[in-house]
Structure formats: structure tokens, C-alpha cells
Write a protein that holds these residues in place. Structure first.
Motif, PDB file in Angstrom:
ATOM      1  N   PHE A 276     105.138   0.978 -11.086  1.00 12.58           N
ATOM      2  CA  PHE A 276     106.274   1.196 -11.986  1.00 12.58           C
ATOM      3  C   PHE A 276     106.139   0.411 -13.289  1.00 12.58           C
ATOM      4  CE2 PHE A 276     107.930   2.310  -7.809  1.00 12.58           C
ATOM      5  CZ  PHE A 276     108.576   3.506  -8.081  1.00 12.58           C
ATOM      6  N   ILE A 277     104.998  -0.264 -13.481  1.00 15.02           N
ATOM      7  CA  ILE A 277     104.792  -1.023 -14.722  1.00 15.02           C
ATOM      8  C   ILE A 277     104.374  -0.070 -15.841  1.00 15.02           C
ATOM      9  CG2 ILE A 277     103.409  -2.802 -15.870  1.00 15.02           C
ATOM     10  CD1 ILE A 277     103.152  -4.185 -13.162  1.00 15.02           C
ATOM     11  N   GLU A 278     105.080  -0.119 -16.969  1.00 14.02           N
ATOM     12  CA  GLU A 278     104.732   0.707 -18.125  1.00 14.02           C
ATOM     13  C   GLU A 278     103.990  -0.089 -19.185  1.00 14.02           C
ATOM     14  OE1 GLU A 278     108.071   2.721 -19.819  1.00 14.02           O
ATOM     15  OE2 GLU A 278     107.921   4.385 -18.378  1.00 14.02           O
ATOM     16  N   GLU A 279     104.280  -1.380 -19.258  1.00 10.05           N
ATOM     17  CA  GLU A 279     103.711  -2.154 -20.357  1.00 10.05           C
ATOM     18  C   GLU A 279     103.689  -3.634 -20.010  1.00 10.05           C
ATOM     19  OE1 GLU A 279     104.435  -2.359 -25.237  1.00 10.05           O
ATOM     20  OE2 GLU A 279     105.945  -1.477 -23.900  1.00 10.05           O
ATOM     21  N   PHE A 280     102.615  -4.293 -20.377  1.00  6.90           N
ATOM     22  CA  PHE A 280     102.534  -5.744 -20.285  1.00  6.90           C
ATOM     23  C   PHE A 280     102.398  -6.287 -21.699  1.00  6.90           C
ATOM     24  CE2 PHE A 280      99.625  -9.571 -19.264  1.00  6.90           C
ATOM     25  CZ  PHE A 280     100.708 -10.429 -19.257  1.00  6.90           C
ATOM     26  N   VAL A 281     103.423  -6.969 -22.151  1.00  6.50           N
ATOM     27  CA  VAL A 281     103.448  -7.529 -23.504  1.00  6.50           C
ATOM     28  C   VAL A 281     103.045  -8.999 -23.422  1.00  6.50           C
ATOM     29  CG1 VAL A 281     104.854  -7.976 -25.542  1.00  6.50           C
ATOM     30  CG2 VAL A 281     105.286  -5.936 -24.147  1.00  6.50           C
ATOM     31  N   LYS A 282     101.990  -9.365 -24.124  1.00  7.91           N
ATOM     32  CA  LYS A 282     101.423 -10.700 -23.984  1.00  7.91           C
ATOM     33  C   LYS A 282     102.071 -11.743 -24.884  1.00  7.91           C
ATOM     34  CE  LYS A 282      96.905  -8.891 -22.575  1.00  7.91           C
ATOM     35  NZ  LYS A 282      95.458  -8.884 -22.853  1.00  7.91           N
ATOM     36  N   VAL A 283     102.874 -11.312 -25.850  1.00  5.11           N
ATOM     37  CA  VAL A 283     103.525 -12.260 -26.767  1.00  5.11           C
ATOM     38  C   VAL A 283     104.793 -12.823 -26.139  1.00  5.11           C
ATOM     39  CG1 VAL A 283     102.561 -11.100 -28.790  1.00  5.11           C
ATOM     40  CG2 VAL A 283     104.828 -10.435 -27.933  1.00  5.11           C
ATOM     41  N   ASP A 284     105.355 -13.831 -26.808  1.00  8.74           N
ATOM     42  CA  ASP A 284     106.611 -14.451 -26.369  1.00  8.74           C
ATOM     43  C   ASP A 284     106.548 -14.923 -24.917  1.00  8.74           C
ATOM     44  OD1 ASP A 284     107.747 -13.892 -28.877  1.00  8.74           O
ATOM     45  OD2 ASP A 284     108.407 -11.909 -28.211  1.00  8.74           O
ATOM     46  N   GLY A 285     105.416 -15.453 -24.526  1.00  7.80           N
ATOM     47  CA  GLY A 285     105.252 -15.981 -23.173  1.00  7.80           C
ATOM     48  C   GLY A 285     104.776 -14.963 -22.172  1.00  7.80           C
ATOM     49  N   GLY A 286     104.901 -13.672 -22.499  1.00 10.29           N
ATOM     50  CA  GLY A 286     104.445 -12.602 -21.619  1.00 10.29           C
ATOM     51  C   GLY A 286     105.578 -12.007 -20.802  1.00 10.29           C
ATOM     52  N   TRP A 287     105.684 -10.678 -20.844  1.00  9.82           N
ATOM     53  CA  TRP A 287     106.703 -10.010 -20.037  1.00  9.82           C
ATOM     54  C   TRP A 287     106.280  -8.577 -19.734  1.00  9.82           C
ATOM     55  CZ3 TRP A 287     108.976  -5.916 -22.788  1.00  9.82           C
ATOM     56  CH2 TRP A 287     108.836  -5.985 -24.183  1.00  9.82           C
ATOM     57  N   LEU A 288     106.895  -8.026 -18.691  1.00 11.74           N
ATOM     58  CA  LEU A 288     106.596  -6.665 -18.269  1.00 11.74           C
ATOM     59  C   LEU A 288     107.775  -5.744 -18.562  1.00 11.74           C
ATOM     60  CD1 LEU A 288     105.028  -7.079 -14.700  1.00 11.74           C
ATOM     61  CD2 LEU A 288     103.821  -6.654 -16.838  1.00 11.74           C
ATOM     62  N   LYS A 289     107.448  -4.510 -18.932  1.00 13.15           N
ATOM     63  CA  LYS A 289     108.458  -3.463 -19.038  1.00 13.15           C
ATOM     64  C   LYS A 289     108.181  -2.441 -17.942  1.00 13.15           C
ATOM     65  CE  LYS A 289     110.522   0.022 -22.054  1.00 13.15           C
ATOM     66  NZ  LYS A 289     110.501   0.662 -23.396  1.00 13.15           N
ATOM     67  N   LEU A 290     109.216  -2.147 -17.123  1.00 14.44           N
ATOM     68  CA  LEU A 290     109.077  -1.211 -16.019  1.00 14.44           C
ATOM     69  C   LEU A 290     109.598   0.168 -16.414  1.00 14.44           C
ATOM     70  CD1 LEU A 290     110.212  -3.446 -13.021  1.00 14.44           C
ATOM     71  CD2 LEU A 290     107.988  -3.320 -14.162  1.00 14.44           C
TER      72      LEU A 290
ATOM     73  N   LYS B 157     101.071 -16.956 -13.543  1.00 17.73           N
ATOM     74  CA  LYS B 157     100.791 -15.640 -12.982  1.00 17.73           C
ATOM     75  C   LYS B 157     100.124 -14.675 -13.967  1.00 17.73           C
ATOM     76  CE  LYS B 157     102.651 -16.484  -8.946  1.00 17.73           C
ATOM     77  NZ  LYS B 157     101.829 -16.521  -7.712  1.00 17.73           N
ATOM     78  N   ARG B 158      99.923 -15.094 -15.217  1.00 22.14           N
ATOM     79  CA  ARG B 158      99.388 -14.176 -16.234  1.00 22.14           C
ATOM     80  C   ARG B 158      98.023 -13.613 -15.829  1.00 22.14           C
ATOM     81  NH1 ARG B 158     101.353 -14.356 -21.726  1.00 22.14           N
ATOM     82  NH2 ARG B 158      99.223 -13.987 -22.433  1.00 22.14           N
ATOM     83  N   LYS B 159      97.112 -14.464 -15.376  1.00 21.31           N
ATOM     84  CA  LYS B 159      95.783 -14.009 -14.990  1.00 21.31           C
ATOM     85  C   LYS B 159      95.853 -13.056 -13.791  1.00 21.31           C
ATOM     86  CE  LYS B 159      93.084 -17.946 -16.705  1.00 21.31           C
ATOM     87  NZ  LYS B 159      92.142 -19.052 -16.327  1.00 21.31           N
ATOM     88  N   ASP B 160      96.728 -13.383 -12.851  1.00 26.35           N
ATOM     89  CA  ASP B 160      96.891 -12.526 -11.664  1.00 26.35           C
ATOM     90  C   ASP B 160      97.407 -11.149 -12.055  1.00 26.35           C
ATOM     91  OD1 ASP B 160      96.084 -14.660 -10.120  1.00 26.35           O
ATOM     92  OD2 ASP B 160      98.120 -15.229  -9.522  1.00 26.35           O
ATOM     93  N   VAL B 161      98.349 -11.130 -13.007  1.00 28.22           N
ATOM     94  CA  VAL B 161      98.908  -9.839 -13.454  1.00 28.22           C
ATOM     95  C   VAL B 161      97.851  -9.003 -14.136  1.00 28.22           C
ATOM     96  CG1 VAL B 161     100.560  -8.791 -15.049  1.00 28.22           C
ATOM     97  CG2 VAL B 161     101.272 -10.700 -13.613  1.00 28.22           C
ATOM     98  N   VAL B 162      97.108  -9.623 -15.046  1.00 27.08           N
ATOM     99  CA  VAL B 162      96.056  -8.893 -15.762  1.00 27.08           C
ATOM    100  C   VAL B 162      95.009  -8.353 -14.782  1.00 27.08           C
ATOM    101  CG1 VAL B 162      94.156  -9.117 -17.405  1.00 27.08           C
ATOM    102  CG2 VAL B 162      96.361 -10.152 -17.919  1.00 27.08           C
ATOM    103  N   ALA B 163      94.588  -9.182 -13.829  1.00 26.47           N
ATOM    104  CA  ALA B 163      93.588  -8.752 -12.849  1.00 26.47           C
ATOM    105  C   ALA B 163      94.115  -7.617 -11.988  1.00 26.47           C
ATOM    106  CB  ALA B 163      93.184  -9.935 -11.957  1.00 26.47           C
ATOM    107  N   ALA B 164      95.378  -7.700 -11.574  1.00 27.81           N
ATOM    108  CA  ALA B 164      95.967  -6.653 -10.751  1.00 27.81           C
ATOM    109  C   ALA B 164      96.074  -5.343 -11.510  1.00 27.81           C
ATOM    110  CB  ALA B 164      97.347  -7.096 -10.252  1.00 27.81           C
ATOM    111  N   LEU B 165      96.466  -5.409 -12.771  1.00 20.69           N
ATOM    112  CA  LEU B 165      96.602  -4.188 -13.565  1.00 20.69           C
ATOM    113  C   LEU B 165      95.241  -3.561 -13.836  1.00 20.69           C
ATOM    114  CD1 LEU B 165      99.372  -5.261 -16.118  1.00 20.69           C
ATOM    115  CD2 LEU B 165      99.603  -3.802 -14.113  1.00 20.69           C
ATOM    116  N   ASN B 166      94.237  -4.401 -14.032  1.00 19.64           N
ATOM    117  CA  ASN B 166      92.885  -3.874 -14.273  1.00 19.64           C
ATOM    118  C   ASN B 166      92.304  -3.203 -13.042  1.00 19.64           C
ATOM    119  OD1 ASN B 166      92.791  -4.686 -16.954  1.00 19.64           O
ATOM    120  ND2 ASN B 166      91.846  -6.685 -16.476  1.00 19.64           N
TER     121      ASN B 166
END
Length: 247
Positions: A210-224, A236-245
Motif C-alpha cells: 500500500f506504499i505509494e511514495e517514500f519521501v526522503k526529505v524532512d526526516g523521511g516519511w511514507l505516503k500510503l 528504519k530508513r535503510k530497512d525501508v529502502v531495502a524492503a522497497l527495493n
């Protein structure tokens, strides 16, 4: 007095459980035993115990076969099983009680206490368990969610995200429904880690589908896909990037 029936195809297993119940759960009265699906079904047509201790694998079928024969039931079911990874995962996802052989006395006492205090919804949980068991190598497909007054059984693919609420967890579903569940986010993180759920924050577990976007600015946040925006912790930033990849 709490009445109980034991169904197991190993005589020694029945004897041992009877002795343990007499010693550690003196309020439980064993009103019958059986050694298989057919004999167990015949017995349960005649007696209605409060608790059924039911072996998973027997010579003439499984405990699930027996439940199919009985249809909807009022008694509480506690499965007894040898080490079976798939079955144990199915029990956990379906919120159905089980005891692993050889049975630990403390776990036996806890299971009996939980069974006597359990509310409605067992037939829904057992239906979810049957679905999850029958899924075999295809994996678990449903999860039973315990709230304070009901049990909601949902498809895992319909869970958008989970949010910690103290020792409780809020489930957000695809249809917009929310439900407060009486288990911690940490427990669900362990259950759902193999189903594309990502722990993005101490308080948030997200279904990656359900993730539509991962925005890396402003500390990083997800848009669902439902419009929700959630923070991603620095840890968790590295874990999120690895999972999305890996999707």
C-alpha cells in the motif's frame, strides 16, 4: 467444575494429560476420552464438555476433520500438537489455543484459564484456522484480530497498516475499518514480517503493497494509497529502502 474431553490416538498422551490436569488443574473434570476422529465425533454427539483437548494428527484423520464433522460448537478447543512449524504459525495467526507436546504444566494452566475466560468468536477463529492450515505451502492467508468484545477475521492482504497504542494495536483495513486489538505491535511484527510488512517506526508497521511514495526529505516519511502519511524513523530508513527495493 469445568468439564473436558481428550481426543488423542496415543494412549500414553491421554494418560499424561489426565494426570497433569488432575495435578495442576483440579477444577477440570475429564468426562470422556477418545482415540480418533470417528470415535471422538461419536462421543461429542453424546457429551458437551466445556473444553476439548484435541490432537492435530491422528491415525484416521486430523483434528480439523473432526471439527468439520461437528460444525459449529460451543465448547472451547485447545489443540495438542507435536512440533509442526506450519500448524503452529496457523494457530498463532488464527488466535486459536494450542499446546506443544510434551506439554508444559504452566502452559497447560494458562491455556485452561484462557479457555474458561474466552468470549465469543471461536467458530470464526476455527474457520480461519482451517483456511490457514489448508493453505499449506501457499502460506497463511487470514488473521484473527481479538478486540475487547469480538474477534474479527480478515485477509492479511487487506491490512493496510498497524499502529501501536500502548499494549494494544490499531489495525487499519483496506475498507477503511479500524479495530483495536489486544496484542502488542511487537507481536504482530514477528507474525507479519514474511508478508511484506515493514516496521518503519516504533509505532508503525506498514503493508508495503500500500506504499505509494517514500519521501526522503524532512526526516523521511511514507505516503500510503489511502492518503495516510507516516514518519520513518532514522533507524528504519535503510530497512525501508531495502524492503522497497526487494518488492
Amino acid at each position: 467444575m469445568i468439564t473436558a474431553v481428550i481426543i488423542d490416538d496415543v494412549p500414553q498422551a491421554i494418560t499424561t494429560l489426565q494426570e497433569d490436569l488432575e495435578l495442576y488443574c483440579p477444577d477440570v473434570d475429564i468426562i470422556g476420552t477418545a482415540d480418533g476422529v470417528v470415535s471422538g465425533a461419536k462421543m461429542l454427539k453424546l457429551v458437551q464438555p466445556d473444553i476439548l483437548f484435541l490432537d492435530v494428527q491422528m491415525q484416521d484423520g486430523t483434528g480439523f476433520d473432526l471439527l468439520e464433522l461437528l460444525g459449529e460448537i460451543d465448547m472451547k478447543v485447545i489443540f495438542t500438537t507435536a512440533s509442526d512449524e506450519h500448524a503452529i504459525r496457523a494457530f498463532r495467526f488464527s488466535a486459536v489455543d494450542y499446546l506443544l507436546k510434551p506439554i508444559d504444566p504452566d502452559e497447560l494452566v494458562a491455556a485452561v484459564k484462557k479457555a474458561t475466560e474466552a468470549g465469543e468468536g471461536q467458530n470464526d477463529r476455527l474457520a480461519a484456522l482451517r483456511t490457514n492450515i489448508q493453505g499449506g505451502s501457499a502460506g497463511i492467508s487470514r488473521i484473527a484480530l481479538h478486540s475487547t468484545d469480538r474477534v474479527l477475521v480478515v485477509k492479511i492482504e487487506e491490512v493496510v497498516r498497524l499502529e501501536a497504542q500502548g499494549n494494544y494495536t490499531i489495525f487499519y483495513l483496506k475498507n477503511g475499518r479500524q479495530t483495536l486489538v489486544t496484542r502488542t505491535l511487537k507481536e504482530y511484527n514477528g507474525l507479519l514480517k514474511d508478508y511484506d510488512f515493514i516496521r518503519i517506526h516504533q509505532s508503525h508497521l506498514v503493508n508495503a503493497r500500500f506504499i505509494e511514495e517514500f519521501v526522503k526529505v524532512d526526516g523521511g516519511w511514507l505516503k500510503l494509497s489511502d492518503g495516510t502519511e507516516l514518519p520513518v524513523s532514522n533507524r528504519k530508513r535503510k530497512d525501508v529502502v531495502a524492503a522497497l527495493n526487494s518488492l
